[in-house]
Design an enzyme around this catalytic site. Structure first.
Site, PDB file in Angstrom:
ATOM      1  N   ARG A  79       0.831  -1.210   0.000  1.00 52.86           N
ATOM      2  CA  ARG A  79       0.000   0.000   0.000  1.00 52.86           C
ATOM      3  C   ARG A  79       0.862   1.255   0.000  1.00 52.86           C
ATOM      4  O   ARG A  79       0.560   2.248  -0.669  1.00 52.86           O
ATOM      5  CB  ARG A  79      -0.920  -0.006   1.216  1.00 52.86           C
ATOM      6  CG  ARG A  79      -1.814   1.229   1.266  1.00 52.86           C
ATOM      7  CD  ARG A  79      -2.647   1.257   2.543  1.00 52.86           C
ATOM      8  NE  ARG A  79      -3.415   2.487   2.582  1.00 52.86           N
ATOM      9  CZ  ARG A  79      -3.518   3.267   3.646  1.00 52.86           C
ATOM     10  NH1 ARG A  79      -2.865   2.967   4.753  1.00 52.86           N
ATOM     11  NH2 ARG A  79      -4.243   4.366   3.613  1.00 52.86           N
ATOM     12  N   HIS A  83       0.704   4.439  -2.626  1.00 56.65           N
ATOM     13  CA  HIS A  83       0.539   5.833  -2.202  1.00 56.65           C
ATOM     14  C   HIS A  83       1.717   6.690  -2.648  1.00 56.65           C
ATOM     15  O   HIS A  83       1.551   7.883  -2.929  1.00 56.65           O
ATOM     16  CB  HIS A  83       0.364   5.904  -0.689  1.00 56.65           C
ATOM     17  CG  HIS A  83      -1.019   5.589  -0.231  1.00 56.65           C
ATOM     18  ND1 HIS A  83      -1.728   6.392   0.632  1.00 56.65           N
ATOM     19  CD2 HIS A  83      -1.850   4.553  -0.530  1.00 56.65           C
ATOM     20  CE1 HIS A  83      -2.926   5.872   0.852  1.00 56.65           C
ATOM     21  NE2 HIS A  83      -3.009   4.743   0.163  1.00 56.65           N
ATOM     22  N   ASN A 113      -3.357   9.717   4.569  1.00 56.28           N
ATOM     23  CA  ASN A 113      -2.304   8.740   4.853  1.00 56.28           C
ATOM     24  C   ASN A 113      -2.218   8.377   6.331  1.00 56.28           C
ATOM     25  O   ASN A 113      -1.268   7.736   6.765  1.00 56.28           O
ATOM     26  CB  ASN A 113      -0.948   9.280   4.390  1.00 56.28           C
ATOM     27  CG  ASN A 113      -0.797   9.244   2.880  1.00 56.28           C
ATOM     28  OD1 ASN A 113      -1.389   8.408   2.212  1.00 56.28           O
ATOM     29  ND2 ASN A 113      -0.005  10.160   2.341  1.00 56.28           N
ATOM     30  N   HIS A 213      -5.880  -6.306  -2.810  1.00 57.82           N
ATOM     31  CA  HIS A 213      -6.742  -6.428  -1.638  1.00 57.82           C
ATOM     32  C   HIS A 213      -7.006  -7.887  -1.283  1.00 57.82           C
ATOM     33  O   HIS A 213      -7.844  -8.179  -0.438  1.00 57.82           O
ATOM     34  CB  HIS A 213      -8.059  -5.693  -1.871  1.00 57.82           C
ATOM     35  CG  HIS A 213      -7.959  -4.222  -1.659  1.00 57.82           C
ATOM     36  ND1 HIS A 213      -8.998  -3.349  -1.902  1.00 57.82           N
ATOM     37  CD2 HIS A 213      -6.928  -3.455  -1.233  1.00 57.82           C
ATOM     38  CE1 HIS A 213      -8.612  -2.117  -1.631  1.00 57.82           C
ATOM     39  NE2 HIS A 213      -7.356  -2.157  -1.227  1.00 57.82           N
TER      40      HIS A 213
END
Length: 348
Positions: A79, A83, A113, A213
C-alpha cells in the site's frame, strides 16, 4: 485500491477467525504512449549491476525477516508503494518526515495517509540501512520501496517478478498534493478509471491492481456506511452478502465503535496473496464499496471474472501492472532528484 490497512489487534484476530470459519466453505465458487511508458524506458533491471550487485539479496534479507516478525508489513508496504507512486510519482516522497516548525506537512502526514502502518516505514528503514552498509550513497529509497513491495507480494504467496530500477528520490513531499491523487473508499468506477488514466494506467490495470486487496485490512470507518446508511438510505448496501453484513456489524457499530478495529479485505484467505479477492466480489463479499463496484460495473466485470478464473493469469497481469505503476513520474539525475542516505530526510 490499496486503501486503509493497519496493525493487528486481539479484536481483529478474533474477528478474522470468525469470518474465516463463516465463509471458508462457500466464500467463492464461482494506446498511445504516456508519460509513464516513456519513463519506463529509463529504467533497467541491471541498473545497479556494477554499483551494488547484491542489492536484491540485501533487500530480500531485510523483508524476509520483517515479514517473519510482522506479517502485516506485507500489505502495508504494498500500500505504501501505491501511495508513493500516485502522488508525485514513484520517488520515495511518501517516506519523508515533516520538518518541525516548517509549517508545511509532508505527504506522510496527510489526512488520507493517517492509516499507513508504521511497519511499512520500518520495513523500508531496515532495508535501506542494510543496503547503505554495503553500498553507501548508491541506491535510492524509491528503488528500495519498489523492490520491497515485490518481495512482500512473493512472501505472501504471490508472483516473483523482475523489478526495473534507476529511480532517484524526489525533492518534493507535500501533504496538500495527496487528497486529489488517491481514490476514496466510496469512489465510483468512473472516478477510479479517470484517476488511473491520469497516471497512465488502464481500466484493466485498475482491476488487476485492486487484486492487491487479496491481503490487507480496512478500518471500520471506510465501510461503515455500507452497513447502516448506504447512499443516505438508512439501510445497508443491498450488494453485501447477509452473512458478511451480520459479521461486520458485530465488530463495527454505527456509532461509538473501537477506531482501532480492522477487518480483512479478503474473508476467505486473508493472509495469502491469491485470486480469491475476485471470487469474493462475485459472491458479494467485497469489503469496500469501490471493490464491490468493480463486479457490478459492466466495463470492469469481465476483467474481475477473468482474474477470478485463472490465478496464473492474475499473477502475470499483476506483475505487469506493478511494473507500469512503478514507472509513474520517475525522477532521474540531480536536477530532479536526490539519493537519500536516510529515507525520511531530504539531502538538502
Amino acid at each position: 485500491m490499496f486503501m486503509v490497512l493497519s496493525y493487528f489487534s486481539s479484536s481483529f484476530l478474533l474477528f478474522s477467525f470468525f469470518l474465516f470459519l463463516l465463509f471458508l466453505p462457500t466464500s467463492y465458487c464461482l494506446t498511445k504512449p504516456t508519460n509513464a511508458t516513456r519513463r519506463h524506458r529509463l529504467l533497467s533491471i541491471d541498473y545497479y549491476a556494477h554499483s551494488c550487485p547484491q542489492l536484491e539479496q540485501l533487500v530480500a534479507s531485510a523483508t524476509a525477516q520483517q515479514f517473519k516478525e510482522s506479517p502485516i508489513s506485507g500489505p502495508a508496504t504494498i500500500r505504501l508503494f501505491f501511495h508513493d507512486c500516485f502522488v508525485e510519482g514513484c520517488d520515495g516522497s511518501i517516506l519523508i518526515q515533516s520538518k518541525p516548525g516548517s509549517g508545511v506537512l509532508a505527504e506522510k502526514d496527510a489526512y488520507d495517509n493517517r492509516f499507513l502502518a508504521a511497519e511499512a516505514f520500518e520495513s523500508i528503514r531496515k532495508a535501506k540501512a542494510l543496503v547503505e552498509s554495503k553500498c553507501p550513497g548508491v541506491v535510492s529509497c524509491a528503488d528500495i520501496l519498489v523492490i520491497a513491495a515485490r518481495d512482500f507480494v512473493h512472501l505472501a504467496g504471490g508472483p516473483y517478478y523482475q523489478v526495473k530500477k534507476g529511480r532517484w528520490d524526489g525533492r518534493i513531499s507535500k501533504a496538500s498534493r495527496v487528497n486529489s491523487n488517491l481514490p476514496r473508499a466510496n469512489s465510483t468506477v468512473d472516478e477510479l478509471i479517470k484517476l488511473f488514466k491520469s497516471k497512465g494506467l488502464t481500466m484493466e490495470d485498475l482491476v488487476v491492481l485492486s487484486g492487491a486487496h487479496t491481503i490487507g485490512f480496512a478500518h471500520c470507518e471506510h465501510f461503515v456506511n455500507r452497513l447502516y446508511n448506504y447512499g443516505g438510505t438508512k439501510q445497508p448496501d443491498p450488494a453485501i452478502d447477509p452473512r458478511l453484513l451480520k459479521a461486520l456489524k458485530m465488530s463495527c457499530p454505527q456509532f461509538g465503535g473501537n477506531s482501532d478495529i480492522v477487518t480483512p479485505f479478503d474473508v476467505s484467505t486473508p493472509f495469502t496473496f491469491d485470486n480469491a479477492y475476485y471470487g469474493n466480489l462475485e459472491a458479494k463479499l467485497g469489503l469496500l464499496a469501490t471493490d464491490q463496484a468493480l463486479f457490478f460495473d459492466q466495463r470492469t466485470k469481465p476483467v474481475v471474472q477473468a482474474m477470478g478464473k485463472d490465478k496464473q493469469k492474475f499473477f502475470q497481469e499483476f506483475a505487469s501492472a506493478m511494473e507500469k505503476m512503478g514507472s509513474i513520474g520517475v525522477k532521474r539525475g540531480r536536477r530532479h532528484g536526490e539519493k537519500r542516505k536516510d529515507c525520511s530526510i531530504h539531502m538538502s
